[in-house]
Every structure is written in C-alpha cells, then in structure tokens.
Design a protein around this motif. Structure first.
Motif, PDB file in Angstrom:
ATOM      1  N   THR A  47     101.536 123.956  28.796  1.00 50.13           N
ATOM      2  CA  THR A  47     101.457 125.113  27.917  1.00 50.13           C
ATOM      3  C   THR A  47     101.297 124.628  26.481  1.00 50.13           C
ATOM      4  O   THR A  47     102.121 123.864  25.981  1.00 50.13           O
ATOM      5  N   TYR A  48     100.239 125.072  25.830  1.00 44.70           N
ATOM      6  CA  TYR A  48      99.920 124.590  24.480  1.00 44.70           C
ATOM      7  C   TYR A  48      99.589 125.769  23.570  1.00 44.70           C
ATOM      8  O   TYR A  48      99.203 126.851  24.023  1.00 44.70           O
ATOM      9  N   ALA A  49      99.726 125.530  22.264  1.00 43.72           N
ATOM     10  CA  ALA A  49      99.359 126.519  21.250  1.00 43.72           C
ATOM     11  C   ALA A  49      98.852 125.781  20.026  1.00 43.72           C
ATOM     12  O   ALA A  49      99.229 124.634  19.765  1.00 43.72           O
ATOM     13  N   GLY A  50      97.979 126.428  19.275  1.00 46.49           N
ATOM     14  CA  GLY A  50      97.620 125.928  17.961  1.00 46.49           C
ATOM     15  C   GLY A  50      98.715 126.348  16.998  1.00 46.49           C
ATOM     16  O   GLY A  50      99.028 127.540  16.890  1.00 46.49           O
ATOM     17  N   THR A  51      99.329 125.387  16.315  1.00 49.81           N
ATOM     18  CA  THR A  51     100.454 125.697  15.427  1.00 49.81           C
ATOM     19  C   THR A  51     100.270 125.035  14.067  1.00 49.81           C
ATOM     20  O   THR A  51      99.642 123.986  13.948  1.00 49.81           O
TER      21      THR A  51
END
Length: 259
Positions: free
Chosen positions: A216-220
């Motif tokens: 699970t990844y996000a641009g942060t």
C-alpha cells in the motif's frame, strides 16, 4: 534408443525445460521543469539530453484559476502518445488542478520538446514537471492511480497525501505530485521519496520512489505552511519484464549417442 530418437528426445527436453522471467531495473535518467504565469495556453519543456528508444516519460501538470480551464492534452516533438490517468482539484478558493500523464516505449529524440495544452483564456499559473526513466514496461505500464484534495492538512510529516493505492506487481515506479493554494510551497518530498532533481523553489512539487515489493503506497509531502489547501496525486508504473530464457541446466551428452 536410435540416434534419431535420442536427438528428438533431447529437443523435447529443451522445449519442456522451465523458463524464468528476469526484470530490467528501473532507473532515473533525467528531468526538466518549467513554470509560467501569463495568458498563454501552453507550457513546455525541452529535454537537456537526448531521449532513448523504449524509455518512459512521466509528467506532472499543475494549473490554476477558473474551474472552466482544463488540460486538453500533452504532446511531444517525437509524436509519442501521452495518457492522462485523471486529475485532482482543490475544493476551496480558486481552483488548483494536478494531473499525472505518461508515455511508455517512447521514440528516440534529439533534445525533444514536451508541451501541455490548455483551453480557456486569461492569465493563469501552470507547471510542467517531466522525468525520464528506463526499465518501465513498454505496454500497459500504468498499474494504479489515485488522488485527493485536502483543506489545511497541517505540517506533520507526510500529512499532504494522495490517498493510498495497492500495487499488483513487486517492482514498480511510484510518482507523487502536489500543488497548493496558499502562501507557502508544498515543502519536502515524502518519506522514502526523492524530489525531481530539477525542482528548486516551487509551489508545485513532484517526486518518485522505486519499490521492490507489493504493498500500500501513497504520494506524500510535508507542507511548510499549515493554512494551505492541496491537490495531490499518485500513479504507479510496472517494471519491464525481460524476454524469458530457457533454463534447462544442460542436456546430458550421453543422451545424444547410442547406449
């Protein structure tokens, strides 16, 4: 067995031998960014170095002012096709939009130009931030994409976020992009991300991360100011598989002769 039968048997063993798929490593090649605030309808970058056949280009496009203004397309001087996954818009005050577009299996060019085109009229701010990578799939490269708008997310570490996606392949490139409507720049890249090197002081930022496991990844990003509104997106892209090769471990020479 006769020699002919032995030869046929050896060929059959080779054809039935297990295969393995190796993967080309993803690598950053170059980037270029530009910003303008005037009444024009395009924003362009010209690569510093030549591009390479089969490589991958990803661009973050950010623009402001009325909600009626939209991105109509991204093109380049080599005729490569750019695909837009979606865009995210801030929900308070003047609109700020963020989009991620990409072109895979590009055609080589001598310092080619990439151009984003918009509709509408009147002065507005617009950013084009592009990066070239090797090792990305040459077809169906996009895996996941998401985005969200945030009103005053604060200055906590990674508080500015695109929302999460779950990757389907172990080795992928993750791109994050954000733009804010406020008095301070978006700040720093998220944990484990690298800011596009060409970005210095901008009110829009792009970053990348190369991962080696599904998850699970996000641009942060971490904001410099607490009272800003952000639109942030993330997109993930699959690594390029190398052509499978036979791994038979060799054929016993005795099989090819008389017993």
């Amino acid at each position: 067995m006769t020699p002919i039968r032995n030869t046929l048997f050896a060929i059959l063993l080779f054809m039935l031998a297990p295969t393995s798929v190796s993967w080309a490593a993803i690598a950053f090649v170059q980037d270029k960014v530009s910003f303008t605030s005037d009444s024009g309808n395009t924003q362009a970058i010209t690569w510093t170095s030549n591009t390479t056949n089969g490589h991958f280009v990803v661009c973050a496009v950010m623009w402001s002012t009325p909600a009626t203004r939209t991105l109509t397309g991204v093109t380049d001087s080599q005729g490569n096709t750019y695909t837009l996954s979606a865009f995210t818009r801030t929900t308070e005050g003047p609109a700020v939009d963020v989009a991620i577009v990409h072109a895979f299996n590009i055609t080589v060019g001598t310092t080619p130009t990439v151009t984003a085109t918009f509709n509408g009229s009147g002065s507005f701010g617009r950013h084009l931030q592009c990066a070239q990578f090797s090792g990305i799939a040459t077809a169906s490269a996009l895996d996941q994409a998401a985005g969200q708008a945030q009103n005053n997310p604060g200055t906590g570490t990674d508080a500015v976020t695109s929302g999460t996606v779950v990757t389907t392949q172990a080795d992928e490139l993750i791109i994050g992009a954000t733009c804010c409507m406020g008095t301070t720049p978006p700040g720093t890249a998220g944990t484990s991300f690298t800011m596009f090197p060409a970005i210095t002081t901008e009110d829009a930022n792009s970053e990348y991360r190369i991962v080696s496991s599904t998850g699970t990844y996000a641009g942060t990003f971490t904001a410099d100011g607490a009272a800003d509104d952000f639109a942030t997106r993330v997109a993930t892209f699959k690594m390029l598989p190398v052509t499978p090769s036979a791994q038979s471990g060799g054929i016993n020479p005795a099989i090819l002769g008389e017993n």
